[in-house]
Write an enzyme that holds these catalytic residues in place. Structure first.
Site, PDB file in Angstrom:
ATOM      1  N   HIS A  17       0.919  -1.279  -0.022  1.00  0.00           N
ATOM      2  CA  HIS A  17      -0.146   0.054  -0.079  1.00  0.00           C
ATOM      3  C   HIS A  17       0.848   1.407  -0.116  1.00  0.00           C
ATOM      4  O   HIS A  17       0.738   2.031  -0.785  1.00  0.00           O
ATOM      5  CB  HIS A  17      -0.906   0.025   1.246  1.00  0.00           C
ATOM      6  CG  HIS A  17      -1.808  -0.969   1.439  1.00  0.00           C
ATOM      7  ND1 HIS A  17      -2.324  -1.583   2.605  1.00  0.00           N
ATOM      8  CD2 HIS A  17      -2.944  -1.509   0.417  1.00  0.00           C
ATOM      9  CE1 HIS A  17      -3.121  -2.529   2.018  1.00  0.00           C
ATOM     10  NE2 HIS A  17      -3.519  -2.368   1.077  1.00  0.00           N
ATOM     11  N   LYS A  41     -17.494  -6.355   7.500  1.00  0.00           N
ATOM     12  CA  LYS A  41     -16.255  -7.056   7.691  1.00  0.00           C
ATOM     13  C   LYS A  41     -16.168  -6.948   9.224  1.00  0.00           C
ATOM     14  O   LYS A  41     -16.616  -5.901   9.951  1.00  0.00           O
ATOM     15  CB  LYS A  41     -15.183  -6.726   6.878  1.00  0.00           C
ATOM     16  CG  LYS A  41     -15.002  -7.091   5.421  1.00  0.00           C
ATOM     17  CD  LYS A  41     -13.719  -6.628   4.895  1.00  0.00           C
ATOM     18  CE  LYS A  41     -13.666  -7.092   3.284  1.00  0.00           C
ATOM     19  NZ  LYS A  41     -12.626  -6.557   2.817  1.00  0.00           N
ATOM     20  N   SER A 129      -3.241  -7.763   3.039  1.00  0.00           N
ATOM     21  CA  SER A 129      -3.253  -7.686   4.156  1.00  0.00           C
ATOM     22  C   SER A 129      -3.785  -8.782   4.884  1.00  0.00           C
ATOM     23  O   SER A 129      -3.514  -9.264   5.994  1.00  0.00           O
ATOM     24  CB  SER A 129      -4.592  -6.733   4.419  1.00  0.00           C
ATOM     25  OG  SER A 129      -4.134  -5.417   3.964  1.00  0.00           O
TER      26      SER A 129
HETATM   27  P1  ADP Z   1      -9.559  -3.952  -0.243  1.00  0.00           P
HETATM   28  O1  ADP Z   1     -10.112  -2.386  -0.486  1.00  0.00           O
HETATM   29  O2  ADP Z   1      -9.942  -4.756  -1.787  1.00  0.00           O
HETATM   30  O3  ADP Z   1      -9.775  -4.615   0.781  1.00  0.00           O
HETATM   31  P2  ADP Z   1      -6.834  -3.369   0.332  1.00  0.00           P
HETATM   32  O4  ADP Z   1      -7.194  -2.442   1.483  1.00  0.00           O
HETATM   33  O5  ADP Z   1      -6.270  -4.532   0.914  1.00  0.00           O
HETATM   34  O6  ADP Z   1      -8.163  -3.872  -0.561  1.00  0.00           O
HETATM   35  O7  ADP Z   1      -5.883  -2.697  -0.797  1.00  0.00           O
HETATM   36  C1  ADP Z   1      -6.631  -1.352  -1.417  1.00  0.00           C
HETATM   37  C2  ADP Z   1      -5.941  -1.328  -3.006  1.00  0.00           C
HETATM   38  O8  ADP Z   1      -4.709  -1.635  -2.554  1.00  0.00           O
HETATM   39  C3  ADP Z   1      -6.449  -2.305  -3.803  1.00  0.00           C
HETATM   40  O9  ADP Z   1      -6.628  -1.668  -5.030  1.00  0.00           O
HETATM   41  C4  ADP Z   1      -5.363  -3.401  -3.863  1.00  0.00           C
HETATM   42  O10 ADP Z   1      -5.304  -4.015  -5.049  1.00  0.00           O
HETATM   43  C5  ADP Z   1      -4.276  -2.571  -3.735  1.00  0.00           C
HETATM   44  N1  ADP Z   1      -3.055  -3.233  -2.976  1.00  0.00           N
HETATM   45  C6  ADP Z   1      -2.962  -4.177  -1.867  1.00  0.00           C
HETATM   46  N2  ADP Z   1      -1.737  -4.765  -1.667  1.00  0.00           N
HETATM   47  C7  ADP Z   1      -1.064  -4.249  -2.828  1.00  0.00           C
HETATM   48  C8  ADP Z   1       0.227  -4.566  -3.176  1.00  0.00           C
HETATM   49  N3  ADP Z   1       0.868  -5.289  -2.471  1.00  0.00           N
HETATM   50  N4  ADP Z   1       0.618  -3.879  -4.137  1.00  0.00           N
HETATM   51  C9  ADP Z   1       0.053  -3.262  -5.072  1.00  0.00           C
HETATM   52  N5  ADP Z   1      -1.422  -2.879  -4.781  1.00  0.00           N
HETATM   53  C10 ADP Z   1      -1.939  -3.500  -3.680  1.00  0.00           C
END
Ligand code: ADP
Length: 161
Positions: A17, A41, A129
């Site tokens: 992130h 969630k 995550s």
């Molecule tokens: P969500 O909103 O689906 O629960 P997250 O909060 O985990 O997803 O992630 C927010 C955004 O960051 C999403 O677009 C996800 O694809 C992206 N993301 C998560 N981990 C990575 C990573 N390691 N590299 C690039 N983008 C990521």
């Protein structure tokens, strides 16, 4: 002024992130990282905790702010007058899901909200995550996954449980 929003659950935020945040911050005048308050969630960290963690992690970035929202992303974008959404892509599985959401948001906002994808830096391609939570739950090493200051906080959450 070019402004963008990076929405997500960030439960917990990872170095993947942070990589997306740092890269997006270079492309826009301002970037709002916004924590989704998803009532369906049961998260590890509360929204307030996640906001604080992100604020600490982005303290070195002048043009980034942290916020939270609930409900539809397009309603939040309208309210904040934001038109560009940043999302990260790791693998083809992300793409299918993200494509559907991006198109839905564009349609629902009548073209007012568009999505830009940043592909993951290779060293973070495996990182999510949920992987961090799974590793931490069993006492595994998450030092390569989250900012240093957050490592103990994640372990502590599992001790509390
Ligand atoms: P969500 O909103 O689906 O629960 P997250 O909060 O985990 O997803 O992630 C927010 C955004 O960051 C999403 O677009 C996800 O694809 C992206 N993301 C998560 N981990 C990575 C990573 N390691 N590299 C690039 N983008 C990521």
């Amino acid at each position: 002024m070019k402004r963008a929003v990076y929405p997500g659950s960030f439960d917990p935020m990872t170095l993947g992130h942070l990589d997306v945040i740092e890269r997006a911050a270079k492309m826009f005048d301002t970037l709002t990282v916004s924590v989704l308050n998803n009532t369906s969630k049961s998260p590890l960290f509360s929204v307030e905790e996640r906001v604080k963690i992100l604020q600490k992690a982005i303290a070195h970035l002048d043009n980034v702010e942290v916020d939270s929202f609930s409900g539809l992303l397009i309603d939040y974008c309208r309210e904040k007058e934001l038109h560009v959404v940043i999302r990260g892509l790791r693998a083809i599985t992300d793409f299918e899901y993200e494509l559907q959401i991006a198109q839905t948001n564009r349609k629902l906002s009548a073209g007012a909200v568009d999505t830009i994808f940043l592909t993951t830096s290779l060293e973070y391609a495996y990182l999510s995550s949920s992987a961090v939570k799974e590793i931490a739950r069993f006492g595994g090493d998450i030092r390569q996954c989250v900012p240093k200051f957050l490592v103990q906080q994640v372990y502590d959450k599992y001790k509390e449980r």
